[in-house]
Motif scaffolding. Structure first.
Motif, PDB file in Angstrom:
ATOM      1  N   UNK A  65       0.751  -1.382   0.049  1.00  0.00           N
ATOM      2  CA  UNK A  65       0.053  -0.102  -0.012  1.00  0.00           C
ATOM      3  C   UNK A  65       0.917   1.340  -0.185  1.00  0.00           C
ATOM      4  N   UNK A  66       2.057   1.281   0.865  1.00  0.00           N
ATOM      5  CA  UNK A  66       2.933   2.387   0.834  1.00  0.00           C
ATOM      6  C   UNK A  66       3.398   2.561  -0.342  1.00  0.00           C
ATOM      7  N   UNK A  67       3.922   1.597  -1.235  1.00  0.00           N
ATOM      8  CA  UNK A  67       4.461   1.491  -2.607  1.00  0.00           C
ATOM      9  C   UNK A  67       3.426   2.309  -3.711  1.00  0.00           C
ATOM     10  N   UNK A  68       2.210   2.011  -3.548  1.00  0.00           N
ATOM     11  CA  UNK A  68       1.109   2.551  -4.454  1.00  0.00           C
ATOM     12  C   UNK A  68       0.992   4.062  -4.032  1.00  0.00           C
ATOM     13  N   UNK A  69       0.682   4.174  -2.592  1.00  0.00           N
ATOM     14  CA  UNK A  69       0.685   5.716  -2.228  1.00  0.00           C
ATOM     15  C   UNK A  69       1.957   6.560  -2.927  1.00  0.00           C
ATOM     16  N   UNK A  70       3.010   5.992  -2.899  1.00  0.00           N
ATOM     17  CA  UNK A  70       4.231   6.743  -3.353  1.00  0.00           C
ATOM     18  C   UNK A  70       4.379   6.906  -4.775  1.00  0.00           C
ATOM     19  N   UNK A  71       4.118   5.748  -5.358  1.00  0.00           N
ATOM     20  CA  UNK A  71       3.875   5.833  -6.714  1.00  0.00           C
ATOM     21  C   UNK A  71       2.976   6.660  -7.454  1.00  0.00           C
ATOM     22  N   UNK A  72       1.813   6.570  -6.993  1.00  0.00           N
ATOM     23  CA  UNK A  72       0.761   7.682  -7.428  1.00  0.00           C
ATOM     24  C   UNK A  72       0.622   8.889  -6.850  1.00  0.00           C
ATOM     25  N   UNK A  73       1.621   9.398  -5.771  1.00  0.00           N
ATOM     26  CA  UNK A  73       1.748  10.529  -5.366  1.00  0.00           C
ATOM     27  C   UNK A  73       0.328  10.857  -4.531  1.00  0.00           C
ATOM     28  N   UNK A  74       0.108   9.991  -3.621  1.00  0.00           N
ATOM     29  CA  UNK A  74      -1.134  10.086  -2.902  1.00  0.00           C
ATOM     30  C   UNK A  74      -1.099  10.607  -1.581  1.00  0.00           C
ATOM     31  N   UNK A  75       0.418  10.680  -1.034  1.00  0.00           N
ATOM     32  CA  UNK A  75       0.539  10.957   0.360  1.00  0.00           C
ATOM     33  C   UNK A  75      -0.061  12.325   0.579  1.00  0.00           C
ATOM     34  N   UNK A  76      -0.782  12.181   1.786  1.00  0.00           N
ATOM     35  CA  UNK A  76      -1.395  13.662   2.325  1.00  0.00           C
ATOM     36  C   UNK A  76      -0.384  14.537   2.858  1.00  0.00           C
ATOM     37  N   UNK A  77      -0.766  15.797   2.558  1.00  0.00           N
ATOM     38  CA  UNK A  77       0.239  16.719   2.983  1.00  0.00           C
ATOM     39  C   UNK A  77       0.066  17.029   4.721  1.00  0.00           C
ATOM     40  N   UNK A  78       1.169  16.640   5.501  1.00  0.00           N
ATOM     41  CA  UNK A  78       1.033  16.853   6.746  1.00  0.00           C
ATOM     42  C   UNK A  78       1.957  18.095   7.208  1.00  0.00           C
ATOM     43  N   UNK A  79       2.685  18.779   6.255  1.00  0.00           N
ATOM     44  CA  UNK A  79       3.582  19.814   6.583  1.00  0.00           C
ATOM     45  C   UNK A  79       2.473  21.086   6.937  1.00  0.00           C
TER      46      UNK A  79
END
Length: 496
Positions: free
Chosen positions: A423-437
């Motif tokens: 799942x983490x690999x999919x999130x990274x590859x598709x640029x889905x990570x939520x902005x927490x900055x």
């Protein structure tokens, strides 16, 4: 269902429906012979001397069929008769070689009980009269014989359990909901495969209408309804037809009718027989069926957790509503899938929402069951839910990741940690990570507020809709990566 519950009237008439359902029992052989019961064999290749009613043959009771009847009785809270009797039901039909059907009449094996279900969010209960063991008849074939009929006795002697209700249902929707619940129960406990197209689960609906408070009207029996869709159409048509007949001054005659899916109409097949017409009498070739209490307890010990029990447990353990818990126990596969995802994710409510939402939508779209390979496994879903709950990914991003899981499934893994890597690999590859900055988010919010001064002024003037418009602009500017809750908190703080 309470008899005092409010009924939905149709043109001023109350609809009264009772059901007789024939469930073909999942035995290896017939009820009174050793002939096999596999579906689809060449005509007359699965009928032995007993099924053909050759002189000198005697029926012998199939113990497995009795055990399946006991299982149903236990599932429905019925009384299992210590002693029941088989009877001969006499009538002529070309595919009934003995000239009678072996059934049960005065003392059936399963007595009473009830089936509860939800109609929308309202709980209903239908009382049962009985469930009795009997043999099926053969089948007359008309299509392949010009001017003649062929007789296939493969089905003769197939074990059936006929499940009879009180006339407790008051609409076609309620009748279909009852039939679906009964179908779920018989398949769940493994007594019937439930295949309606092959005739393993077929329903007869007894339909009548009356003015509220009047005596029961004359019923007409719609035979062999083999789909839930046709069941509702047939009952609705029959109700309209009966009301029109009565309103035109005609009397309803008791009859057996068939539903034609092509025309959407019912048509009379024959006048309906009463019990006296069948000249029932105890079958002299079969002794009374005696069921010891320790046999019943032995069957009880081997029963699976029932749908209603599992739903109650889900509601209690996972703090779900009764409706959600019932929805998640529609099939064994669905219940097992949800429970595995709920336990692995540690977020049962989120798991319930995903199973009833994205997973159910996928099943409907692909027209498959949850046991099929097209559906991501519960551990994959649990890994995705973990990333939603820890803020790594938003709900909208999770839906994109779910579609990627559908396309690239790995059901063989058992370790949740391995699925999290996927799942983490999919999130990274598709640029889905939520902005927490927070700093980056504040910069975007400042830019949005500067570019939408009108909305800022409207919100400060008391218009809450303007706030939602600003949130939408921030999410758009962040390409959906901002944490919605964080956006709400920071934006509201800045606006104040």
């Amino acid at each position: 269902m309470s008899n005092t519950s409010k009924s939905l009237l149709v043109q001023g008439y109350e609809v009264v429906i009772g059901f007789e359902t024939h469930a073909q029992l999942a035995t290896q052989s017939k009820i009174f012979s050793r002939a096999p019961i596999a579906f689809g064999a060449e005509p007359n290749t699965q009928a032995c001397a007993v099924d053909l009613a050759l002189p000198g043959t005697l029926p012998v009771m199939n113990q497995g069929a009795v055990e399946l009847a006991i299982r149903l009785g236990l599932a429905l809270g019925s009384h299992i008769a210590e002693q029941s009797v088989f009877a001969r039901k006499n009538y002529f039909y070309p595919d009934l070689p003995k000239g009678y059907q072996i059934s049960q009449f005065e003392i059936p094996v399963v007595q009473g009980g009830e089936v509860s279900f939800f109609l929308g969010d309202e709980k209903k209960t239908v009382r049962l009269v009985r469930a009795h063991l009997e043999e099926d008849a053969g089948k007359s074939l008309h299509e392949d014989f010009i001017g003649q009929s062929g007789i296939d006795l493969n089905r003769a002697g197939t074990p059936l359990l006929e499940i009879v209700t009180e006339p407790d249902m008051r609409s076609s929707a309620e009748a279909v909901a009852y039939a679906k619940e009964l179908h779920k129960i018989v398949t769940w406990i493994g007594i019937c495969d439930g295949n309606m197209q092959e005739g393993s689960f077929r329903c007869d609906a007894n339909v009548s209408v009356r003015k509220p408070g009047a005596e029961l009207g004359t019923r007409r029996e719609i035979k062999n309804l083999n789909s839930f869709k046709f069941m509702q159409q047939a009952i609705d048509y029959e109700v309209r037809w009966q009301i029109e007949e009565i309103e035109d001054g005609r009397t309803i005659q008791q009859a057996t009718v068939l539903f034609d899916p092509d025309t959407g109409e019912t048509r009379a097949m024959r006048t309906k027989e009463d019990a006296a017409d069948y000249r029932y009498f105890p079958d002299p070739d079969l002794p009374p069926l005696v069921i010891a209490r320790d046999w019943v307890e032995q069957v009880r010990a081997g029963m699976p957790e029932l749908p209603r029990q599992m739903a109650e447990r889900f509601a209690s353990d996972f703090e779900l509503s009764d409706y959600d818990a019932t929805t998640l126990t529609q099939t064994k596969g669905m219940a097992s899938y949800f429970e595995a995802a709920a336990q692995a994710s540690g977020k049962p409510k989120l798991a319930a929402n995903w199973v009833m939402g994205e997973v159910a939508a996928l099943l409907n779209k692909q027209q498959v069951s949850i046991d099929d390979v097209e559906v991501p496994g519960p551990m994959q879903l649990a890994a995705l839910i973990r990333r939603v709950s820890d803020g790594t990914i938003s709900n909208s991003g999770a839906k994109s990741a779910f579609q990627e899981l559908v396309a690239n499934q790995r059901k063989s893994l058992e370790d949740l940690a391995q699925y999290l890597v996927d799942v983490d690999a999919i999130i990274e590859a598709k640029g889905l990570k939520q902005m927490n900055d927070t700093g980056a988010l504040e910069k975007i919010i400042d830019e949005v507020m500067a570019a939408n001064a009108d909305n800022v002024a409207q919100f400060r003037a008391g218009k809450e809709k303007a706030f939602n418009a600003l949130v939408g602009q921030v999410m758009k500017a962040s390409k959906g990566k901002a944490n919605p809750q964080q956006v709400n908190d920071v934006l509201r703080q800045k606006l104040q």
